[in-house]
Design a protein around this motif. Structure first.
Motif, PDB file in Angstrom:
ATOM      1  N   VAL A 199       5.049  41.281 -16.230  1.00  0.00           N
ATOM      2  CA  VAL A 199       6.112  40.382 -16.561  1.00  0.00           C
ATOM      3  C   VAL A 199       6.227  39.378 -15.526  1.00  0.00           C
ATOM      4  CG1 VAL A 199       8.510  40.295 -16.992  1.00  0.00           C
ATOM      5  CG2 VAL A 199       7.401  42.232 -17.764  1.00  0.00           C
ATOM      6  N   VAL A 200       5.960  38.165 -15.691  1.00  0.00           N
ATOM      7  CA  VAL A 200       5.904  37.185 -14.600  1.00  0.00           C
ATOM      8  C   VAL A 200       7.374  36.559 -14.718  1.00  0.00           C
ATOM      9  CG1 VAL A 200       5.020  34.852 -13.884  1.00  0.00           C
ATOM     10  CG2 VAL A 200       3.613  36.619 -14.771  1.00  0.00           C
ATOM     11  N   ILE A 201       7.930  36.462 -13.664  1.00  0.00           N
ATOM     12  CA  ILE A 201       9.151  35.733 -13.493  1.00  0.00           C
ATOM     13  C   ILE A 201       9.298  34.455 -12.512  1.00  0.00           C
ATOM     14  CG2 ILE A 201      11.612  35.969 -12.662  1.00  0.00           C
ATOM     15  CD1 ILE A 201      11.370  39.084 -13.383  1.00  0.00           C
ATOM     16  N   ASN A 202       9.582  33.429 -12.991  1.00  0.00           N
ATOM     17  CA  ASN A 202       9.268  32.140 -12.312  1.00  0.00           C
ATOM     18  C   ASN A 202      10.211  31.594 -11.896  1.00  0.00           C
ATOM     19  OD1 ASN A 202       6.889  30.592 -11.640  1.00  0.00           O
ATOM     20  ND2 ASN A 202       6.184  30.522 -13.642  1.00  0.00           N
ATOM     21  N   ARG A 203      10.670  30.790 -10.770  1.00  0.00           N
ATOM     22  CA  ARG A 203      11.725  29.990 -10.634  1.00  0.00           C
ATOM     23  C   ARG A 203      12.019  28.942 -11.630  1.00  0.00           C
ATOM     24  NH1 ARG A 203      14.106  30.340  -5.814  1.00  0.00           N
ATOM     25  NH2 ARG A 203      15.651  28.994  -6.711  1.00  0.00           N
TER      26      ARG A 203
END
Lengths: 298, 311
Positions: free
Chosen positions: A160-164
């Motif tokens: 699960v990629v969480i970007n700004r």
């Protein structure tokens, strides 16, 4: 008949007004017309939320020494900081990125004061068994080529990629180093603050994101090494750790008066040696390399 | 001479009439001030929003129907990637579904309070609903983040952030709005309707279903549209649970973005006068226009309802 005529005429008038408004930016914005007095005892600092806690702390110390000067530090984001300092509505605009990297900013009118260095590290949920990634693997995760931890030797669990948020300082810095220019990024979840990212990574299994060195704390979260290099200050100083950037304080024209006094104070040994490292930033003096707006390291 | 004096006395403005005029102008100036504010906001947002298409030369169709949202990037032909469809779609899906789920619950509660329960039960429910209306949206967001997101993750899988969590949070948020307006709508049904129904031998349920609900339909629809427009404009709570991924969602569990969530996240990171900032204003313009549309719908429903009552 008369009624429809009135309707048509008023429609056309409104359309003309709106067209004029939309082609003349100066009507609805205050670009370039503010006047700021640098010797004023009220100094307003706006911008980067990454630099905000540090600026606030430094302002506290500064005000203890200079009780007549009131410094007001606000967040709002790097974009807001650059916009408002260019418009002349604040004395100092904080930014995580070079003014040259932002559209709509005339970097020639602004003076850059680099005040600190901040390193960014990939962070993962600490149930993930992997402790090291290569730069290539990190790149593949954030472009969506690798989607399961299994492919990296971990458990069978989706990444699960969480970007700004797009355009935020941290993301700009991270992408400028990890990705190639113009490369399409994976469209992933976006969060707009360090705190939220930390909380979400800590509670979401299989998640990965990135944070400034000083932001990695609390349960459920751990930082990774890249190519077996540890995310610590000494590795940033000699550029072995590549993901780092300057924190900037921009002024419109040369800094003068009380504004200059504050920036000088910020760059003084006192602040740089004590507060900075305590809060996870890296003092400028310790850097053995330099980076310019194009990202070239010397 | 005397006549003249009398004439003067009679035509002179009394204190009361002076106050009268003063009051008139005071309220008129308040009205003008509000009018100017509204016009200024409309002009400001719309002309800023149109800048994307006039100065930045973005094709409106590409903006409305494009599916690629990366304002900092350009495609092969050097066109900025500013397709707003994912956010427009996300906003509509989350809003409509949450209103759809909330409406039956709200109408049921409203019927219970106006037709079924005794005075005390209704009073308790009333204060519960008022309490729910007063809870700030950030609190709903926090509850969503700490309760609903893990719940969705553990029951349905995925990361927990997504459309479903957004719908659940909005459902709770707009439920009290729709309920309290539905109660008003049901209370506005004339008593004589109910009495007539009972007198021709209808059961309470028949009365409610065939008479009271039917004649309250315009009011209830208005309530639902009000709920819709509140859900559409809600930013904070949704942003915290929806995942903020500007893609057209594949299913109910995948992360999505709404117009509001992209706006609140992006506005501080963009600089005035840049394309990235202009497209955000365009999104704001869409939001504004949509709330105007919702208002129009409410007025249309109101007009139709009036006619029915007269017949």
């Amino acid at each position: 008949m008369k009624k429809t005529l009135i309707k048509i005429v008023s429609f056309i008038v409104i359309a003309i007004f709106l067209f004029y408004g939309s082609t003349h930016r100066e009507i609805t914005s205050n670009l370039n017309n503010g006047k700021i007095n640098e010797n004023e005892n009220n100094i307003l600092i706006v911008g980067s939320t990454a630099l905000q806690p540090l600026a606030e702390r430094a302002a506290d110390y500064f005000q203890n020494e200079n009780p007549k000067i009131i410094i007001n530090v606000q967040g709002g984001g790097s974009g807001a900081g650059l916009t408002q300092v260019q418009a002349g509505s604040v004395q100092i605009g904080n930014s995580d990125v070079f003014a040259e990297q932002k559209d709509g900013i005339d970097a020639k009118k602004l003076v850059d004061h680099k005040v600190a260095v901040v390193g960014f590290t990939p962070v993962v949920n600490n149930k993930i068994k992997i402790a090291n990634l290569s730069m290539q693997q990190l790149h593949d995760i954030f472009t969506g080529k690798i989607t399961n931890w299994k492919e990296l030797g971990g458990n069978d669990q989706p990444i699960v990629v969480i970007n700004r948020a797009s355009g935020s300082g941290s993301r700009t810095v991270f992408e400028s180093i990890v990705l190639q220019k113009g490369e399409n990024v994976l469209k992933s979840q976006e969060q707009d603050s360090n705190g939220t990212v930390r909380r979400i990574v800590a509670s979401t299994p299989g998640s990965i994101s990135y944070l400034g060195f000083g932001e990695v704390y609390g349960k459920g979260i751990k930082s990774l090494t890249i190519d077996h290099t540890k995310p610590i200050a000494s590795n940033v100083e000699n550029n072995n750790w590549k993901i780092w950037a300057y924190e900037h304080m921009y002024t419109k024209g040369k800094a003068k008066g009380n504004v200059k006094k504050f920036i000088d104070f910020f760059l003084s040994k006192n602040v740089q040696k004590t507060i900075l490292s305590k809060m996870g930033y890296i003092p400028l003096k310790d850097m053995e390399v330099e980076k310019n707006a194009e990202g070239i390291v010397q | 001479m005397e006549q003249n004096e009398l004439f003067k006395q009679l035509t002179k403005k009394s204190v009361a009439s002076k106050k009268d005029i003063f009051g008139k102008y005071l309220s008129l100036s308040a009205l003008i001030l509000i009018g100017i504010t509204v016009v200024a906001i409309l002009f400001f947002v719309i002309s800023r929003g149109l800048t994307t298409f006039t100065l930045d030369k973005i094709n409106p169709f590409r903006f409305l129907f494009g599916t690629d949202w990366q304002p900092n990037n350009v495609d092969k032909n050097n066109n900025p990637l500013v397709g707003a469809l994912p956010m427009i779609f996300g906003s509509f899906v989350i809003t409509l579904l949450s209103a759809l789920v909330a409406a039956p619950f709200a109408i049921g509660t409203a019927i219970f309070m106006t037709e079924v329960s005794n005075q005390r039960g209704a009073k308790i429910m009333q204060s519960v609903i008022e309490l729910l209306v007063g809870i700030p949206s950030v609190v709903y967001g926090f509850i969503g983040l700490t309760v609903i997101v893990p719940f969705v993750r553990n029951t349905f899988g995925g990361s927990g952030f997504g459309i479903l969590s957004g719908i659940i949070v909005l459902f709770v948020m707009i439920l009290p709005t729709i309920t309290s307006m539905s109660i008003d709508a049901l209370n506005n049904v004339p008593k004589i309707y109910r009495e007539s129904a009972y007198s021709i031998g209808a059961t309470p349920w028949q009365t409610i279903y065939k008479v009271v609900l039917r004649s309250a339909i315009p009011g209830i629809l208005t309530a639902i549209v009000f709920g819709l427009s509140r859900a559409f404009g809600e930013a904070l709570a949704v942003q915290m649970v929806v995942g903020n991924s500007p893609v057209i969602p594949q299913n109910a569990l995948s992360p999505a973005a709404t117009l509001t969530s992209v706006l609140t996240q992006g506005i501080g990171n963009t600089t005035e006068g840049s394309l990235q900032n202009d497209v955000l204003w365009s999104l704001a313009m869409i939001l504004l226009l949509m709330s105007l549309v919702f208002n129009l719908i409410i007025r249309k429903i109101g007009k139709k309802g009036e006619m029915k009552n007269n017949v």
